[in-house]
Scaffold this active site. Structure first.
Site: not given
Ligand code: GLA
Length: 646
Positions: A208, A282
């Site tokens: 991210e 995700e």
């Molecule tokens: C983001 C991050 C993950 C985690 C999620 C929330 O997407 O990439 O590592 O922190 O948020 O659980």
């Protein structure tokens, strides 16, 4: 045919004597053996010419030129006891998933600069080989930053010894350290890539980064760091809605992170990346919890229709998390909500995921299995058996050792005129202290008003001559110190409650006393500092210390409390419950099970059966303020009052 008539015969028209024929035979045999041996020791070379790994050349992924829909699930090896890796992955397979995704936590693998650990619980190669043996592909997410509700998003705290540190940028102090970690990590996973006969079909570049985006040279640097070390499989990036614009790097496929169905963002992805497979890297199956908050629940009624729709739209998906596991030890991260008070993540990482913290099936699991089964031509494997849980009888605390009487078991204390933050303490071969508590003591000659100047990170119990006077934290920055005669010791027991793992404040995550504290507007000086990291070596010394005494009527706090749990049959999973206690840490047979805190929401701590043994098990509780003298066990978790994920 007589023997003599065989003495000369022709091979491919060439007349050969018997000797020559034998020689030829031996040559052929040798060539076969050498080729066989080579293909065994270098499967990658042989395979490279045969296989084509994951490709993103059209609107569908292909693996070996055949379409593949990734049905993935995240399970972090560092959050699951090694003895249960197989159990959790078998349950993943039986749910109809075909791909395992995992992060790699740099801070566990390199606890001190240049000292690497890839053994036992951290044996990543064994974990990946296990996935392969169960027929799961792997998407590896090696960071070096991973977010993940993990202390400092997986970055080692010793990076923060450099006061100019700029994490997640091309600042050389960061890139040099990340490069030397990648030197160790990547050479271990290169042979486990698909083209070399392993399960890794794709590798994620950072995590991210679009939401951080502090340095536009950084993502190309990380990409190159992977490629130059031999990563040849498909590269991906993963971003949430806000980060998608800035998170991309040339040559890596962009993927999405979300929970509620976001058709706009899917459309947007299609526009910026046409004719490419789309994947929700995700898909948040639940959410994490914060101390002092509520337990997040994402109902199957909300979730299943979204997953169904994602699949209908022909997207690939990864469930983050499929199985959350536990933030054992002091490894939880924190959420920077509003300035200045970050909120620490709880010990459990159950996440309300399809497979619970203790590996139990949930409604979500069964519904997902039913859904995913439609995407398989073969019936799914039978459900693996559940692990039995046991509510052991309560145990009575037998012995007590006050914090003050345990200090001689820590490293030699340090003298410093000014307060020193944890990371800058000259401990752990000059890597500083990463986690746990630090005790700062100085001498005062009168009472008055203490002002922390917001330099306490994150929370301190304050004592005068070992008598508790109050708590200082982000919200309470002033405290009255009672008057008294003569020289008295003022102590701050400062806890690092977990470093922030997401957002723009990563560089500010130094812990302990990070600046001056004032008493009546005069800065305090002349500190004695004890590092109380409570590592296994310390807990061992504690266990064998001759300083334990039976628990007095009114024990002093903070203190260690010792109890024995006798297990007379094969050990089972259980949960520890401490209703009459306030806040602390539990150690079982030397292993740190994590923090508990009466503010909740979490009310129980997971105890994996394989960490217990038949006979006496030693439970040590470090408690800050109160006890009811016993430890209770239950066969099911209590994560506290719930709230629906918004
Ligand atoms: C983001 C991050 C993950 C985690 C999620 C929330 O997407 O990439 O590592 O922190 O948020 O659980």
């Amino acid at each position: 045919m007589s023997f003599s008539s065989m003495e000369h015969s022709s091979v491919l028209g060439v007349r050969l004597s018997l000797k020559q024929r034998y020689f030829l035979l031996i040559l052929i045999a040798a060539a076969v053996i050498i080729t066989y041996q080579f293909s065994r020791s270098h499967p990658e070379v042989v395979r490279m010419h045969r296989v084509e790994g994951l490709r993103a050349d059209s609107s569908q992924f292909t693996l070996e030129k055949r379409p593949l829909r990734i049905l993935g699930g995240s399970v972090h090896y560092f959050r699951v006891p090694r003895a249960y890796w197989e159990d959790r992955l078998l349950k993943m397979k039986a749910c109809g998933l075909n791909t395992l995704t995992t992060y790699v936590p740099w801070n566990l693998h390199e606890p001190e600069r240049g000292r690497f650990d890839f053994e036992d619980q951290l044996d990543l190669e064994a974990y990946l080989r296990l996935a392969a043996s169960l027929g799961l592909w792997v998407i590896l997410r090696p960071g070096p930053y991973i977010c993940a509700e993990w202390d400092l998003g997986g970055l080692p705290s010793w990076l923060l010894r450099d006061e100019k540190m700029k994490l997640r940028t091309t600042y050389s102090g960061f890139t040099d350290a990340a490069s030397s970690f990648f030197d160790q990590l990547i050479r271990r996973v290169v042979p486990l890539q698909y083209s070399q006969g392993g399960p890794i079909i794709a590798v994620q570049v950072e995590n991210e980064y679009g939401s951080y985006a502090e340095d536009d040279k950084y993502m190309p640097f990380i990409k190159e760091a992977l490629l130059s070390r031999g990563i040849t499989e498909l590269l991906l990036t993963s971003d949430n809605r806000n980060g998608l614009k800035l998170g991309a790097v040339k040559g890596a496929l962009e993927t999405l992170n979300f929970q509620k169905l976001d058709l706009d963002v899917i459309k947007y992805l299609d526009e910026i990346q046409p004719q490419k497979p789309k994947m929700v890297m995700e898909y948040w199956s639940g959410w994490f919890d914060l101390w002092g908050g509520l337990h997040h629940v994402y109902t199957s009624e909300d979730m299943i229709p979204v997953v169904t729709e994602i699949l209908k739209l022909d997207l690939s998906i990864n469930l983050y998390m499929f199985h959350g596991g536990t933030n054992f030890g002091f490894m939880n991260g924190a959420l920077a909500v509003g300035i200045p008070a970050p909120k620490p993540v709880i010990t459990s990482y159950d996440y309300d995921a399809p497979l619970s913290e203790a590996g139990d099936y949930t409604t979500k699991y069964h519904l997902l299995r039913n859904l995913f089964s439609r995407y398989h031509t073969q019936p799914l494997p039978e459900l693996p058996a559940l692990r039995e849980k046991r509510a052991y009888l309560p145990v009575i605390i037998q012995q007590h050792l006050s914090l003050w009487n345990s200090l001689h078991l820590t490293q030699k204390p340090l003298k410093s005129e000014k307060p020193l933050n944890m990371e800058n303490l000259p401990v752990n071969n000059n890597n500083g202290q990463s986690y746990g508590y630090t005790l700062y003591e100085t001498t005062i000659t009168g009472g008055g008003l203490l002002n922390s100047k917001n330099n306490i990170k994150d929370r301190a119990l304050v004592f005068v001559d070992k008598q508790f006077v109050g708590v200082l934290d982000y919200n309470v920055q002033e405290l009255a110190v009672p008057d008294g005669k003569g020289r008295r010791t003022l102590s701050f027991l400062v806890e690092n409650c977990g470093r922030v793992n997401y957002g723009k404040t990563l560089d500010e995550q130094r812990k302990g006393l990070v600046g001056d504290i004032e008493l009546n507007a005069h800065v305090l000086r002349g500190f004695t500092i004890h590092s109380l990291e409570m590592k296994p070596s310390f807990v061992n010394r504690l266990e064998t210390s001759g300083h334990w005494a039976s628990v007095p009527q009114r024990p002093s706090f903070p203190a260690f409390f010792l109890a024995r749990l006798y297990v007379n049959s094969s050990p089972k999973d259980t949960f520890i419950k401490l209703p009459g206690w306030s806040k602390g840490v539990v150690f079982l047979n030397g292993k740190n099970l994590g923090r508990y805190w009466s503010v909740g929401p979490q009310q129980t701590l997971y105890v994996p059966g394989p960490w217990l043994h038949r006979g006496d098990n030693q439970v040590i509780v470090f408690e800050e303020q109160e006890t009811d003298g016993k430890i209770q066990f239950t066969s099911s978790p209590d994560y506290g009052m719930t709230v629906d994920v918004q």
